[in-house]
Design an enzyme around this catalytic site. Structure first.
Site, short mmCIF file in Angstrom:
data_model
loop_
_atom_site.label_atom_id
_atom_site.label_comp_id
_atom_site.label_asym_id
_atom_site.label_seq_id
_atom_site.Cartn_x
_atom_site.Cartn_y
_atom_site.Cartn_z
CD GLU A 16 -3.14 0.55 0.23
OE1 GLU A 16 -2.78 1.58 -0.13
OE2 GLU A 16 -4.43 0.25 0.11
CG ASN A 101 -6.90 2.66 4.60
OD1 ASN A 101 -6.15 1.86 4.78
ND2 ASN A 101 -7.84 2.90 3.57
CG ASP A 126 -22.84 -7.02 0.01
OD1 ASP A 126 -22.96 -5.63 -0.35
OD2 ASP A 126 -22.87 -8.00 -0.62
CG ASN A 155 -8.61 3.69 0.47
OD1 ASN A 155 -7.33 3.61 0.20
ND2 ASN A 155 -9.28 2.25 0.53
CG ASP A 209 -7.43 0.56 -2.15
OD1 ASP A 209 -6.80 1.53 -1.46
OD2 ASP A 209 -7.27 -0.48 -1.84
#
Length: 300
Positions: A16, A101, A126, A155, A209
């Site tokens: 990431e 994040n 969900d 994000n 993302d």
């Protein structure tokens, strides 16, 4: 123009937060759940890592005064230098129920960071707890300001070239937002949706993302569970280009290289790694015919 995709490093569980440092021709990124920070040297091809202990890192961004700003779970810390590995606390952002994040630095040197519920990395769209995340900025003196509190997974983000617009992704509802941005005050207003990944306009896209913006003002959005990065026109919300990868969990992207024409893309490895052997790789995409911009560094 036809692009070329290559694997330049393959040693991440959950890659990431890529950040290109043009002065060293190095890409910094993280492996979230192992709390490793990585440095990929594009000149030598060496990918080195530094472990920062048990807490979770989600970003590593160079500081103007040397060293790096790094997230560790719900805290902001300063990594003194790559060689020392010494970290000191800089700011406490959230309670430990959440994690920080994705984040990025604006043109004034402030850090912006989104948060989310502390999950295990197995994204259940969900059933993921809703509205537990927020959007903050962390100023150069360590003061923290909350801007949004109705976010599910805060994000990817970036800004228009003139700093009048900030873009920001909330992954679970699949929203790519735009805001009017006041760089002097460090304030956002007038939220609107640029693209809705839950609509039929972006088929087989997963969830939005990480994100970066090119010099034409177009958005490049990593599609987690979609196996692609899409180039979006923020004026229309339409996909104008798609780059497919040999794994589904694409997490983020940034431009780098000597002239910022290489797109570096991070990914994560699912439990069934044998089915997707390229998952967890750091990819480099060349031949896109577009370029990015120099990334901002933290002024704190």
């Amino acid at each position: 123009m036809s692009e070329k995709i290559e694997v330049v490093a393959k040693n991440c569980n959950f890659g990431e937060g890529p950040h290109w440092e043009d002065t060293t021709q190095c890409l910094y990124y993280v492996d979230v759940y192992t709390n490793d920070v990585h440095r990929y040297n594009a000149v030598t091809g060496e990918d080195s890592r530094l472990n920062l202990g048990e807490s979770m890192a989600s970003i590593i961004i160079p500081r103007q005064n040397g060293g790096f700003v790094v997230t560790q779970k719900s805290d902001i810390v300063i990594l003194d230098s790559w060689d020392s590995g010494k970290v000191t606390s800089f700011a406490k952002v959230e309670a430990d129920a959440n994690i920080l994040n994705d984040g990025k630095v604006d043109a004034s040197g402030r850090l912006w960071i989104g948060s989310c519920f502390f999950g295990d990395g197995d994204l259940d769209v969900d059933n993921w707890p809703k509205y537990q995340g927020s959007l903050y900025n962390v100023d150069t003196d360590g003061s923290v300001k909350k801007h949004l509190s109705d976010i599910t997974i805060g994000n990817g983000m970036d800004w228009s070239d003139d700093n009048s617009v900030m873009y920001f992704n909330d992954s679970i509802p699949g929203q790519v937002y735009a805001f009017d941005f006041d760089i002097t005050a460090g304030a956002i207003s007038n939220r609107r949706t640029v693209a809705n990944f839950r609509s039929t306009e972006i088929p087989d896209k997963g969830v939005p993302d990480g994100m970066t913006v090119d010099t034409d003002g177009k958005l490049w959005v990593a599609c987690f569970e979609g196996g692609k990065v899409v180039r979006l026109d923020p004026e229309t919300g339409k996909v104008i280009r798609t780059v497919k990868f040999p794994c589904e969990r694409i997490t983020s992207c940034c431009f780098g290289g000597k002239d910022f024409t290489d797109l570096y893309v991070t990914s994560t490895a699912p439990p069934q790694l044998e089915k997707t052997p390229f998952a967890g790789s750091l990819f480099k995409v060349t031949g896109l015919g577009v370029r990015g911009r120099k990334a901002n560094t933290f002024a704190g």
